[in-house]
Design a protein around this motif. Structure first.
Motif, PDB file in Angstrom:
ATOM      1  N   TRP A  70       0.836  -1.205   0.000  1.00 34.22           N
ATOM      2  CA  TRP A  70       0.000   0.000   0.000  1.00 34.22           C
ATOM      3  C   TRP A  70       0.868   1.251   0.000  1.00 34.22           C
ATOM      4  CZ3 TRP A  70      -4.666   0.592  -1.531  1.00 34.22           C
ATOM      5  CH2 TRP A  70      -5.637  -0.394  -1.338  1.00 34.22           C
ATOM      6  N   ALA A  71       1.989   1.205   0.721  1.00 30.71           N
ATOM      7  CA  ALA A  71       2.882   2.363   0.779  1.00 30.71           C
ATOM      8  C   ALA A  71       3.541   2.623  -0.570  1.00 30.71           C
ATOM      9  CB  ALA A  71       3.944   2.152   1.853  1.00 30.71           C
ATOM     10  N   ALA A  72       4.056   1.542  -1.210  1.00 32.46           N
ATOM     11  CA  ALA A  72       4.771   1.701  -2.476  1.00 32.46           C
ATOM     12  C   ALA A  72       3.837   1.932  -3.655  1.00 32.46           C
ATOM     13  CB  ALA A  72       5.638   0.463  -2.729  1.00 32.46           C
ATOM     14  N   ASP A  73       2.724   1.206  -3.693  1.00 35.09           N
ATOM     15  CA  ASP A  73       1.815   1.300  -4.838  1.00 35.09           C
ATOM     16  C   ASP A  73       0.681   2.285  -4.613  1.00 35.09           C
ATOM     17  OD1 ASP A  73       3.378  -0.657  -5.881  1.00 35.09           O
ATOM     18  OD2 ASP A  73       1.932  -2.274  -5.699  1.00 35.09           O
ATOM     19  N   ALA A  75       0.369   4.937  -1.539  1.00 35.74           N
ATOM     20  CA  ALA A  75       0.776   6.258  -1.054  1.00 35.74           C
ATOM     21  C   ALA A  75       1.647   6.983  -2.068  1.00 35.74           C
ATOM     22  CB  ALA A  75       1.514   6.117   0.281  1.00 35.74           C
ATOM     23  N   LEU A  76       2.580   6.257  -2.695  1.00 38.55           N
ATOM     24  CA  LEU A  76       3.454   6.914  -3.661  1.00 38.55           C
ATOM     25  C   LEU A  76       2.703   7.334  -4.922  1.00 38.55           C
ATOM     26  CD1 LEU A  76       7.066   5.507  -3.878  1.00 38.55           C
ATOM     27  CD2 LEU A  76       6.198   7.582  -2.835  1.00 38.55           C
ATOM     28  N   THR A  77       1.553   6.707  -5.205  1.00 37.96           N
ATOM     29  CA  THR A  77       0.755   7.156  -6.345  1.00 37.96           C
ATOM     30  C   THR A  77       0.277   8.583  -6.131  1.00 37.96           C
ATOM     31  OG1 THR A  77       0.046   4.897  -6.843  1.00 37.96           O
ATOM     32  CG2 THR A  77      -1.292   6.682  -7.747  1.00 37.96           C
ATOM     33  N   LEU A  78      -0.088   8.918  -4.893  1.00 36.68           N
ATOM     34  CA  LEU A  78      -0.470  10.295  -4.581  1.00 36.68           C
ATOM     35  C   LEU A  78       0.719  11.226  -4.790  1.00 36.68           C
ATOM     36  CD1 LEU A  78      -2.424  12.408  -3.473  1.00 36.68           C
ATOM     37  CD2 LEU A  78      -1.744  11.723  -1.157  1.00 36.68           C
ATOM     38  N   PHE A  79       1.904  10.806  -4.338  1.00 33.37           N
ATOM     39  CA  PHE A  79       3.117  11.600  -4.537  1.00 33.37           C
ATOM     40  C   PHE A  79       3.367  11.835  -6.023  1.00 33.37           C
ATOM     41  CE2 PHE A  79       7.673  11.270  -5.589  1.00 33.37           C
ATOM     42  CZ  PHE A  79       8.161  12.411  -4.981  1.00 33.37           C
ATOM     43  N   PHE A  80       3.224  10.795  -6.842  1.00 32.47           N
ATOM     44  CA  PHE A  80       3.471  10.927  -8.272  1.00 32.47           C
ATOM     45  C   PHE A  80       2.349  11.695  -8.969  1.00 32.47           C
ATOM     46  CE2 PHE A  80       6.607   7.502  -7.712  1.00 32.47           C
ATOM     47  CZ  PHE A  80       7.632   8.013  -8.487  1.00 32.47           C
ATOM     48  N   PHE A  81       1.146  11.652  -8.435  1.00 27.25           N
ATOM     49  CA  PHE A  81       0.056  12.466  -8.988  1.00 27.25           C
ATOM     50  C   PHE A  81       0.379  13.951  -8.821  1.00 27.25           C
ATOM     51  CE2 PHE A  81      -4.181  14.551  -8.239  1.00 27.25           C
ATOM     52  CZ  PHE A  81      -4.557  14.582  -9.580  1.00 27.25           C
ATOM     53  N   VAL A  82       0.828  14.323  -7.623  1.00 32.89           N
ATOM     54  CA  VAL A  82       1.227  15.718  -7.391  1.00 32.89           C
ATOM     55  C   VAL A  82       2.426  16.076  -8.268  1.00 32.89           C
ATOM     56  CG1 VAL A  82       2.088  17.347  -5.663  1.00 32.89           C
ATOM     57  CG2 VAL A  82       0.304  15.707  -5.046  1.00 32.89           C
ATOM     58  N   ALA A 274       1.877  10.760   2.512  1.00 35.39           N
ATOM     59  CA  ALA A 274       2.252   9.738   1.531  1.00 35.39           C
ATOM     60  C   ALA A 274       3.742   9.407   1.576  1.00 35.39           C
ATOM     61  CB  ALA A 274       1.844  10.195   0.126  1.00 35.39           C
ATOM     62  N   VAL A 275       4.592  10.422   1.466  1.00 37.10           N
ATOM     63  CA  VAL A 275       6.038  10.168   1.447  1.00 37.10           C
ATOM     64  C   VAL A 275       6.542   9.655   2.799  1.00 37.10           C
ATOM     65  CG1 VAL A 275       8.311  11.198   1.084  1.00 37.10           C
ATOM     66  CG2 VAL A 275       6.410  11.805  -0.428  1.00 37.10           C
ATOM     67  N   PRO A 276       6.130  10.241   3.940  1.00 38.10           N
ATOM     68  CA  PRO A 276       6.568   9.674   5.231  1.00 38.10           C
ATOM     69  C   PRO A 276       6.126   8.225   5.439  1.00 38.10           C
ATOM     70  CG  PRO A 276       5.785  11.911   5.556  1.00 38.10           C
ATOM     71  CD  PRO A 276       5.444  11.545   4.144  1.00 38.10           C
ATOM     72  N   VAL A 277       4.904   7.877   5.016  1.00 41.89           N
ATOM     73  CA  VAL A 277       4.441   6.493   5.153  1.00 41.89           C
ATOM     74  C   VAL A 277       5.310   5.564   4.314  1.00 41.89           C
ATOM     75  CG1 VAL A 277       2.568   4.912   4.533  1.00 41.89           C
ATOM     76  CG2 VAL A 277       2.067   6.988   5.823  1.00 41.89           C
ATOM     77  N   PHE A 278       5.611   5.977   3.085  1.00 41.56           N
ATOM     78  CA  PHE A 278       6.489   5.159   2.253  1.00 41.56           C
ATOM     79  C   PHE A 278       7.862   5.017   2.895  1.00 41.56           C
ATOM     80  CE2 PHE A 278       9.821   4.973  -1.020  1.00 41.56           C
ATOM     81  CZ  PHE A 278       9.512   3.738  -1.580  1.00 41.56           C
ATOM     82  N   ALA A 279       8.397   6.122   3.433  1.00 42.76           N
ATOM     83  CA  ALA A 279       9.702   6.057   4.085  1.00 42.76           C
ATOM     84  C   ALA A 279       9.677   5.112   5.277  1.00 42.76           C
ATOM     85  CB  ALA A 279      10.126   7.455   4.532  1.00 42.76           C
TER      86      ALA A 279
END
Length: 401
Positions: A70-73, A75-82, A274-279
């Protein structure tokens, strides 16, 4: 005879550009600090007596995916959307819309991707136990951390450098996103890909015909993400595509465009969540191996790529293009300033960790992640010292003036 227009490398910014870059830097500083804190927590937790609980959390099933997925696929999707929204804005109305201003940062970004990949590949192809498939790991620059470091220690630097780093990171993101889509996708399922494309087309049509049905937009975004995931292409590509398909130009009488509205609303969520959760889910590597890590060609390749390859590529590409073309550096900027920013580009972190996960499994993945964390720390510290010195030099010049 009409005089040929000269390319402007790091041109001075308008008041509007200064405000936009300043706002973006303030947001990224907070996001970078939160992500760094999450990464530190992950590393300490993974190497503590409670490491089993950390592993259990990462593998906790939450519906169709586990927490790490969920973090990689997700949360990071939100990061890449921005990131996609930012890319679209830069292409349409930002610094990348002016070819004369954008050509040098674009070349610098391309060289900054290519040189680390070449260094990594050479190291791993010439080693008996090398793993060349991780060639793209040191190619990425983490925009949040890089801008955070620049904001903290480079307050007196010319604002052109901030715009240059932002443009560099945006183009860098675009190139690495393309690399992920082409080289790091699993077997392709055309049916799911067609459904993802249909959702993306629906998103664009709603934008084109100015139909404001936000519930439908949400359904289409979720559909595009899920079907992209099921197609075998990494799900974050859906986020980038949705961002690039969002309208940037304002209609007459419109206070903000959809892209501006979404970026304003979602950027804090991306930076603070999103980024902190992925980290937290990805940076928790068990530091072990001792001398084995130091001699591991994957580790050597990643560290050399980020700490050495990035500065060589970014600075070398910029300098060569200015030497070989009519491009001119702005009078307020020195090449030593550009060199310091080039070192800062070696902060990989978020996207480099993602590519590490896509490239390897098991011990090789952990070694690659350890190398990313170490190399990003080294690059950030070196760049911090260089940028602080250059900032002090500019401050002294300003006081003398």
């Amino acid at each position: 005879m009409r005089r040929l227009m000269r390319l402007r490398y790091l041109p001075d910014l308008t008041a509007t550009d200064r405000s936009s870059v300043g706002d973006f830097l303030r947001q990224e500083t907070v996001g970078g600090a939160l992500a760094l804190t999450a990464a530190l927590v992950a590393v300490v937790w993974a190497n503590s007596p409670w490491s089993g609980a950390y592993a259990d959390l990462r593998h906790l099933d939450l519906g169709p995916l586990n927490a790490e997925q969920w973090a990689a696929d997700g949360a990071l999707t939100l990061f890449f959307f921005v990131a996609g929204l930012e890319l679209k804005r830069e292409f349409v109305v930002g610094s990348l819309s002016r070819i004369a201003d954008a050509v040098v940062p674009i070349v610098a970004a391309a060289c900054g991707v290519a040189v680390p990949a070449i260094l990594y590949t050479v190291v791993n192809l010439t080693s008996a136990d090398g793993r060349a498939e991780g060639w793209a790991i040191p190619s990425a620059t983490d925009i949040a951390f890089a801008l955070a470091v620049l904001a903290v220690v480079g307050s007196s630097l010319p604002p052109q450098l901030r715009a240059f780093l932002l443009t560099l990171a945006v183009v860098d993101d675009l190139i690495v996103i393309a690399i992920i889509a082409v080289f790091y996708s699993s077997s392709l399922h055309l049916g799911a890909l067609a459904l993802a494309a249909a959702c993306l087309l629906g998103w664009w049509l709603l934008q084109h015909f100015r139909i404001q049905l936000w519930l439908v937009f949400i359904v289409l975004a979720i559909g595009a993400w899920w079907f992209m995931h099921e197609s075998g292409i990494h799900a974050t590509i859906a986020g980038v595509a949705l961002g690039l398909l969002t309208r940037v130009r304002r209609d007459e009488g419109e206070l903000v465009s959809p892209a501006e509205f979404l970026e304003h609303q979602l950027h804090p969520l991306s930076a603070a969540f999103a980024v902190p959760v992925f980290a937290l889910m990805s940076a928790g590597v068990a530091v072990s191996g001792g001398a084995g890590l130091v001699t591991d060609p994957v580790v050597i390749g990643v560290v050399l790529g980020l700490v050495l390859g990035k500065p060589i590529g970014v600075f070398g590409g910029s300098w060569l293009l200015c030497r070989l073309t009519r491009a001119e550096i702005d009078d307020d900027v020195r090449w030593r300033d550009v060199a310091a920013v080039a070192v800062l580009a070696g902060v990989g972190f978020t996207v480099s960790l993602l590519v590490s996960e896509l490239s390897f499994t098991g011990e090789a993945r952990e070694a690659a992640k350890t190398a990313v964390l170490a190399a990003s720390t080294i690059a950030a510290l070196l760049a911090g010292v260089l940028l602080w010195r250059r900032s002090r030099a500019h401050r002294m010049v300003a006081h003398q003036g």
